[in-house]
Design an enzyme around this catalytic site. Sequence first.
Site, short mmCIF file in Angstrom:
data_model
loop_
_atom_site.label_atom_id
_atom_site.label_comp_id
_atom_site.label_asym_id
_atom_site.label_seq_id
_atom_site.Cartn_x
_atom_site.Cartn_y
_atom_site.Cartn_z
N ASN A 1 69.86 -19.09 26.30
CA ASN A 1 70.52 -18.94 25.01
C ASN A 1 71.79 -19.80 25.00
O ASN A 1 72.16 -20.39 26.03
CB ASN A 1 70.86 -17.45 24.79
CG ASN A 1 71.07 -17.12 23.32
OD1 ASN A 1 71.06 -17.99 22.46
ND2 ASN A 1 71.29 -15.85 23.04
N CYS B 1 72.79 -23.17 16.79
CA CYS B 1 71.82 -22.86 17.84
C CYS B 1 70.66 -23.85 17.85
O CYS B 1 70.16 -24.23 18.91
CB CYS B 1 71.30 -21.44 17.66
SG CYS B 1 70.50 -21.15 16.07
#
Lengths: 214, 71
Positions: free
Chosen positions: A182, A25
């Site tokens: 995201n 991420c």
Amino acid sequence: LPAKFDWRDKAAVGSVQNQQACGGCWAFSVVGAIESVYAKAGQPLKQLSVQQVIDCSYKNQGCNGGSITRALSWLKQTRVKLVKQSEYPYKAKTGICHLFSQSHDGVLVKDFAAHDFSGREEAMMGRLVEWGPLAVTVDAVSWQDYLGGIMQHHCSCHHANHAVLVTGYDTTGDVPYWIVQNSWGTSWGNEGYVYIKIGGNVCGIADSVTAVFL
Amino acid sequence: KLHSDYYHRRRSYFENSIKRHAYLNSFSTDKDSAKYGINQFSDLSINEFRELYLTATAETGPPYSGLKTEE
């Protein structure tokens, strides 16, 4: 400040990515910010290589985790150019770092700024408009079950464990919120985005905020 | 048997997620509030989710104090 602002409206935000079974991420957040700032400068929006950052940012742990600021420090200090995604495709696992010559076309990070904006989210809105999308860390424990809407509860600050990209905000409704991209695919949340209430440092969104300069 | 064990474990995680959703949604009082429910992570345990997806660390930067004059 405008009541509503989103870098997507300026065609300066890449599409939602899916990190799959790779804890990268932090790399998606960093590369997303770089892509956006590059587009903000008038260049065509292009998809840059997340895999390059995962493989080559040696102070991080590839798909096992990493930090936004360590990745940007590496890009700044080594002056490694970020190449296109098509030249270094995503594999969702840590691999051997591929090197490119300095003459190879790519995007160079000149500098970055990392600040704590807790208690100063209005100033953070101003920096978002001025600097471009912001790479931030959040506490995303409750995001496992998120479907959509504005997140206002169940999210602590000071326990960062996930990295995302703030692309905009909206203060026109009853609950003002951050618009956050995201990297869990478009089937998660609001087409891959999560909305987080502005004020109160929900999810620790203002604790560690990073802007990129090219 | 292996497949059966796997199925039952996943089913147990899924059932736990349903209980979580009920708790999380109990705070959603208005139409704009976040909604919680079944998604692609519902058959993961909380620990599996953390190990796989919550892998970022943060170095806290200095508090933002506004722009300097020269900026």
